[in-house]
Scaffold this active site. Structure first.
Site, mmCIF file in Angstrom:
data_model
loop_
_atom_site.group_PDB
_atom_site.id
_atom_site.type_symbol
_atom_site.label_atom_id
_atom_site.label_comp_id
_atom_site.label_asym_id
_atom_site.label_seq_id
_atom_site.Cartn_x
_atom_site.Cartn_y
_atom_site.Cartn_z
ATOM 1 N N HIS A 158 8.315 -19.277 35.270
ATOM 2 C CA HIS A 158 7.463 -18.933 34.646
ATOM 3 C C HIS A 158 7.707 -19.025 33.236
ATOM 4 O O HIS A 158 8.997 -18.249 32.254
ATOM 5 C CB HIS A 158 6.059 -18.818 35.072
ATOM 6 C CG HIS A 158 5.666 -19.014 36.440
ATOM 7 N ND1 HIS A 158 4.927 -19.854 36.496
ATOM 8 C CD2 HIS A 158 6.053 -18.645 37.852
ATOM 9 C CE1 HIS A 158 4.477 -20.314 37.311
ATOM 10 N NE2 HIS A 158 4.885 -18.938 38.383
ATOM 11 N N ASP B 18 4.298 -21.912 28.271
ATOM 12 C CA ASP B 18 3.998 -23.622 28.903
ATOM 13 C C ASP B 18 3.115 -24.410 27.795
ATOM 14 O O ASP B 18 3.445 -25.508 27.383
ATOM 15 C CB ASP B 18 2.577 -22.301 28.919
ATOM 16 C CG ASP B 18 3.243 -22.349 31.114
ATOM 17 O OD1 ASP B 18 4.348 -22.469 31.145
ATOM 18 O OD2 ASP B 18 2.132 -21.334 31.494
#
Length: 358
Positions: free
Chosen positions: A131, A161
């Protein structure tokens, strides 16, 4: 004036985080973005549908079962008529579905195929889960954020992200569309979040190499060590953000809090803790909004730290409709004159899309 990407056709395969964000940015600029949704998408208990849906604005949505021959054929028919494709699946998944670059570009050589992953299409970690926090950890970015002698602080999931993944995927798409227009062949774009996070650190890496930046948290100009570039608590429990780096801004800030700027040398690092303590004492004497009023219209670079529920009501944010609506949501950026291309998402059938893309 038409939206800058009007007439461009983009397919986005359903995912979370950076890929749908890239699709939203392209839709905001006028591209016809068609999201291919799965009949049921398992996101896990911690990821709410509302977060993903917020990035569906301006898109048309078709639902296809990519595990079925019919669904894969429909997706390939869309790719054959599109200008660009965005996917954010683990390397190899699209190939196993028969929808990888080889198949899609065989049907449409001009297709720009953008692949958004955490670790990239190659490398030792390419098939490993991760992540945002993991991607930025390996680039030095996470190490640099936070207080000294305490664990690093994740900057939400903005750096990996959305900054390193979604924005650079959209940028890659734009470059790919230009290349396809010039050469007649679309590229395959490897938009890895780890690469994008590192790219955003170029300035800090250059400072480190030159000795300007010390490779320790909370010991540098932009990481909270400088007393003129940090946040201070106010009497009400709120905070103000101070960004008075340049000498003229530093003077305005110091005079605004009632300290004599001529008795302090910004560059004297040995006195930074002393100045930070003096400023903390001053800012603690008034409420946040009182300080905001005190510095309104000045070049002191002092602003209130607004909560998510407050930001939309700020006069500047409201005037530009930077965040607006009910519930409040950020608007399109960047802007091209008065053109605002996005609207609410709309579910459609594959046939409707193909008839318009003939």
């Amino acid at each position: 004036m038409a939206a800058p990407l009007a007439g461009n056709r983009i397919i986005e395969f359903e995912g979370i985080g950076p890929a749908p964000y890239a699709g939203m940015l392209l839709a905001d600029m006028g591209a016809d973005v068609v999201k291919i949704a799965r009949p049921s998408a398992a996101r896990g208990p911690l990821i709410e549908d509302t977060g993903a849906a917020a990035m569906d604005r301006g898109k048309r949505i078709v639902t296809l079962d990519l595990k079925a021959d019919e669904g894969r054929a429909a997706a390939l028919s869309l790719a054959a008529r599109a200008d660009g494709l965005i996917e954010g699946l683990r390397p190899g998944v699209m190939e196993r579905l028969g929808l990888g670059p080889a198949e899609a570009q065989a049907a449409n050589p001009r297709l720009c195929y953008v692949r958004v992953t955490g670790w990239g299409q190659g490398g030792p970690l390419a098939q490993t889960a991760g992540h945002d926090i993991n991607y930025i950890a390996l680039t030095g970015a996470l190490h640099a954020i936070g207080e000294p002698e305490r664990p690093p602080v994740p900057p939400l999931n903005l750096v990996g992200d959305f900054g390193g993944g979604g924005m650079l995927a959209a940028l890659g798409m734009l470059g790919g569309l230009i290349e396809a227009a010039r050469t007649g062949r679309g590229p395959v774009v490897d938009a890895a979040m780890v690469d994008g996070a590192a790219s955003q650190m170029a300035f800090i890496y250059a400072w480190t190499a030159s000795g300007v930046w010390r490779d320790r948290r909370g010991d540098n100009l932009l990481d909270g060590a400088a007393p003129f570039y940090r946040c201070y608590a106010c009497a009400c429990g709120g905070y103000v953000a101070v960004g008075a780096i340049e000498p003229q801004f530093f003077r305005a800030m110091m005079e605004g809090v009632g300290l004599d700027p001529d008795t302090w040398d910004q560059a004297e690092r040995a006195r930074w803790p002393e100045l930070a303590e003096a400023l903390a004492e001053r800012f603690a004497t008034r409420d946040r909004d009182a300080w905001a009023a005190r510095f309104a219209g000045s070049d002191a670079c002092v602003t209130p730290v607004l909560a998510l529920g407050e930001a939309a009501a700020h006069p500047h944010i409201a005037d530009r409709a930077t965040i607006g609506g009910i519930p409040p949501m950020p608007g399109p950026a960047p802007r091209f004159g008065d053109v605002i291309a996005s609207g609410p998402p709309r579910g459609v059938e594959v046939g409707e899309v193909l008839s318009g893309w003939s």
